[in-house]
Scaffold this active site. Sequence first.
Site, mmCIF file in Angstrom:
data_model
loop_
_atom_site.group_PDB
_atom_site.id
_atom_site.type_symbol
_atom_site.label_atom_id
_atom_site.label_comp_id
_atom_site.label_asym_id
_atom_site.label_seq_id
_atom_site.Cartn_x
_atom_site.Cartn_y
_atom_site.Cartn_z
ATOM 1 N N GLU A 186 0.810 -1.219 0.000
ATOM 2 C CA GLU A 186 0.000 0.000 0.000
ATOM 3 C C GLU A 186 0.844 1.270 0.000
ATOM 4 O OE1 GLU A 186 -2.868 0.015 3.136
ATOM 5 O OE2 GLU A 186 -3.990 -1.630 2.252
ATOM 6 N N GLU A 397 -5.829 -8.063 0.352
ATOM 7 C CA GLU A 397 -6.454 -7.724 1.640
ATOM 8 C C GLU A 397 -7.912 -7.405 1.405
ATOM 9 O OE1 GLU A 397 -4.653 -4.671 4.111
ATOM 10 O OE2 GLU A 397 -2.646 -5.406 3.605
#
Length: 499
Positions: A186, A397
């Site tokens: 991320e 995720e």
Amino acid sequence: MNFISVVVFSIVIHGSWSEEQLKFPPSFMFGAASAAYQVEGGWNVSDKGLSMWDKILHDRPELVANRNNGDVACDSYHLWRRDIEMCEELGLNMYRFSISWSRLLPSGFPNHISEDGKNYYNNLIDGLLEKGIQPLVTMNHFDLPMSLQDLGGWANPLIADWFADYAEVVFSLYADRVKYWLTINEAYIQCDGGYHMEAAPFFEDMKLGRYLCNKNVLIAHAKAYRIYDEQYRYKYHGKVSLSTLFFWFKPFTPEDQEVTDLTIEHWEGRYAHAIFSKEGGWPRKLEKLLNDNAKKEGYWHPRLPPFTPEEIELVRGTYDFYALNHYTTRLVRRVNPGEPPGKWFFEGSDELNTVMFKDPSWPSTPVYWFSVYPPGLREQLNWLNATYDVKEIIITENGVPSLDPGLVDTQRLEYYRDYLEQVLLAINDGVNVTGYTAWTLMDNFEWLSGYIAKFGLYAVDFSDPNRTRTPRESARYYSSVIRSRMIHPPQDKTKLNYV
Ligand code: GAL
């Protein structure tokens, strides 16, 4: 919508799925995820160096709820055998974890490789493989060595070489057994969050720092990818990518479509376009807008640090699959005359003059930034498929927070069911989603929320020195999905197929 999706759409509307359509393809990989600082603890064992989270939270504990930190966390440094056992209990095909850079390379550099660090990850990898579980390894999940942060961290262009050196060590130690790699987790949160007081290094520098970090992350990723490509791929045939995060965004009214497209570019395109698009570099429209903003504000240099032609070529195409972290969806609109843009980055952008918010009809969760809108995942997967040249997508995720430490987590169970249904729908739309890793295997250190927000399939008792892990109802449900490789029909929540 293509023909298949029209058929599937009408099946969903009419609630009559055939058994085949509720099934995941036989090769689909189900997994769960974690990250080093969130679970390992053992912050100072052996010769481990300090990560920026270690150091900063020792110096400024007030940054996190209840002054919590990851010093002990789930103690996975000592309890890794139990972690593997849980993966086995769930029937996982894949376990995503990250390597702590400062555990493996205490100084941040390869002058010294920690024996202890090396063995810890060897044990974890071998233990998973013995149980037939594929490791999916993230090289850096927010926990940069403090030694490198002291030298400017992700804002210093030299970090691309430091990261490449680290990646070379990691590949040399583990690439013989690990087939799935993520370089950086991320980047959006690392850069936009790290330079907006949301994550380490806890700076507030939305005009320069976050964009320097943005470019350096891309170059670092690309250099690591090229090392794998040139030195390891021919021997081990693995796959490398980086994980991106974006909330999905929808226009509030049809007039807000343009600003919504720009929002998607701002969150996703800034980290994905250079890698996954055919042309490479920054997304053009966004680049112009941000650079015009910088000019208006009197800056002498463009807001998005330009790529040289060589850099564009270095970064372009450095992926073997798309790794998507997806959590929730936001509506976007342009500000009304005289209205200020959303201040916090989940609430809008002063660069784009937007406000972002949750649709009040979407079920809320106890965590204020998070509401539940499962179709957002399918829409996002289709957008990725149409926008970039991606042959394979793994959802790295997806999960939902609660505040309740208990074992009855109906909202999480339903969240997984409903989001997995959207994955099936996207597969039926023609998107090649090949895997899904739930966030997260067990409750852990949830960054600024400390141990308050819980995302775990397993509950962890943080008051117990043994950090006992107990499966929640969602764990039983997820494991039954994995074993049957199917979900139940929509609207049939009374018959969720868990045992
Ligand atoms: C992601 C992050 C994870 C986890 C999750 C839930 O941004 O990669 O480490 O914390 O959010 O908030």
